[in-house]
Design an enzyme around this catalytic site. Sequence first.
Site, PDB file in Angstrom:
ATOM      1  CE  LYS A 146      -2.425  -0.886   3.730  1.00  0.00           C
ATOM      2  NZ  LYS A 146      -2.020  -2.252   4.185  1.00  0.00           N
ATOM      3  NE  ARG A 201      -4.737  -1.774   9.438  1.00  0.00           N
ATOM      4  CZ  ARG A 201      -3.786  -1.140   8.765  1.00  0.00           C
ATOM      5  NH1 ARG A 201      -3.993   0.072   8.321  1.00  0.00           N
ATOM      6  NH2 ARG A 201      -2.638  -1.736   8.535  1.00  0.00           N
ATOM      7  NE  ARG A 228       5.839  -0.699   9.981  1.00  0.00           N
ATOM      8  CZ  ARG A 228       4.741  -0.637   9.237  1.00  0.00           C
ATOM      9  NH1 ARG A 228       4.752  -0.012   8.078  1.00  0.00           N
ATOM     10  NH2 ARG A 228       3.627  -1.199   9.646  1.00  0.00           N
ATOM     11  NE  ARG A 257       1.703  -5.311  11.031  1.00  0.00           N
ATOM     12  CZ  ARG A 257       2.792  -5.135  10.284  1.00  0.00           C
ATOM     13  NH1 ARG A 257       3.907  -5.762  10.580  1.00  0.00           N
ATOM     14  NH2 ARG A 257       2.761  -4.337   9.247  1.00  0.00           N
TER      15      ARG A 257
HETATM   16  P1  ADP Z   1       0.555  -2.115   7.574  1.00  0.00           P
HETATM   17  O1  ADP Z   1      -0.470  -2.001   6.510  1.00  0.00           O
HETATM   18  O2  ADP Z   1       1.900  -2.514   7.050  1.00  0.00           O
HETATM   19  O3  ADP Z   1       0.135  -2.900   8.771  1.00  0.00           O
HETATM   20  P2  ADP Z   1       0.182   0.646   8.485  1.00  0.00           P
HETATM   21  O4  ADP Z   1       1.318   1.563   8.463  1.00  0.00           O
HETATM   22  O5  ADP Z   1      -0.980   0.943   7.616  1.00  0.00           O
HETATM   23  O6  ADP Z   1       0.873  -0.715   8.164  1.00  0.00           O
HETATM   24  O7  ADP Z   1      -0.353   0.482   9.987  1.00  0.00           O
HETATM   25  C1  ADP Z   1       0.479   0.152  11.059  1.00  0.00           C
HETATM   26  C2  ADP Z   1      -0.332  -0.070  12.324  1.00  0.00           C
HETATM   27  O8  ADP Z   1      -1.043   1.142  12.668  1.00  0.00           O
HETATM   28  C3  ADP Z   1      -1.428  -1.131  12.224  1.00  0.00           C
HETATM   29  O9  ADP Z   1      -0.954  -2.420  12.478  1.00  0.00           O
HETATM   30  C4  ADP Z   1      -2.403  -0.661  13.316  1.00  0.00           C
HETATM   31  O10 ADP Z   1      -1.964  -0.993  14.602  1.00  0.00           O
HETATM   32  C5  ADP Z   1      -2.333   0.847  13.201  1.00  0.00           C
HETATM   33  N1  ADP Z   1      -3.365   1.383  12.266  1.00  0.00           N
HETATM   34  C6  ADP Z   1      -3.143   2.008  11.087  1.00  0.00           C
HETATM   35  N2  ADP Z   1      -4.303   2.365  10.483  1.00  0.00           N
HETATM   36  C7  ADP Z   1      -5.286   1.941  11.309  1.00  0.00           C
HETATM   37  C8  ADP Z   1      -6.710   1.962  11.273  1.00  0.00           C
HETATM   38  N3  ADP Z   1      -7.371   2.512  10.234  1.00  0.00           N
HETATM   39  N4  ADP Z   1      -7.398   1.424  12.313  1.00  0.00           N
HETATM   40  C9  ADP Z   1      -6.769   0.876  13.354  1.00  0.00           C
HETATM   41  N5  ADP Z   1      -5.439   0.793  13.464  1.00  0.00           N
HETATM   42  C10 ADP Z   1      -4.690   1.312  12.456  1.00  0.00           C
END
Ligand code: ADP
Length: 217
Positions: free
Chosen positions: A13, A89, A161, A172
């Site tokens: 993404k 999400r 990370r 995850r």
């Molecule tokens: P990835 O898609 O690689 O997991 P992101 O950078 O999008 O990484 O998100 C990292 C973390 O941030 C997620 O695992 C979650 O804990 C939190 N997060 C991000 N966006 C959301 C969301 N819309 N709702 C809840 N938690 C979120």
Amino acid sequence: MNLVLFGPPGSGKGTQSQRLVESYSLSHISTGDALREAIRKRTPLGLQAQAIIARGELVSDALVTSLLREKIAPLRENTDSFLFDGYPRTVPQAATLAEICDEFRLQPPATLNLHVPDELLIRRLTGRRICPSCGEVFNIYFKPSTLAGVCDVCAGPLVKRVDDDPETTRERLRIYHDQSSPVLDYYAERGVLYTIDANGTTDEVFEKIRSVIEEHY
Ligand code: ADP
Ligand code: ZN
């Protein structure tokens, strides 16, 4: 045009967002980036989110939604085209995004779903190494830096990370299948879901995304 870029962790993404933003002049809103920024700045919200993210869990809908609103409001003065990356999400977040689009007089978003098999996701995530100084992303399996642990672009040290360790990665993915994948049904029911096979190079995936956009918008 408003887009949601949806997909499991490791589906690409972040990379595809950058390409989309450049090609279609969209304003990029990444809740993951916004959360990491809040953690760096040690804001109250960041401090609350830190431990949750390190465990691989989702931050509460209320918390990410307030962050999303904070990001949209100032950008909306200059644009009506957004790319939402990492939000929604959960199904309640999808419903909230529809309300927010209404409120800010934005067209309802189309959703691009990046599909990648789980085995590949695990290697992409656990192999990922990032350069905190310039943002470049490497992968020890698929795109290693010339010198292990050193950024090719700026020679800065590469880091993992915190949520990319094997155990957190599995958590995850479990949470993705459990809580996030129902968002796909939400958009499919509304006729705005476009699934893209994202098991390919960055360029190949971007070409597929482009043809979907050009065919429909
Ligand atoms: P990835 O898609 O690689 O997991 P992101 O950078 O999008 O990484 O998100 C990292 C973390 O941030 C997620 O695992 C979650 O804990 C939190 N997060 C991000 N966006 C959301 C969301 N819309 N709702 C809840 N938690 C979120
Ligand atoms: Zn660098």
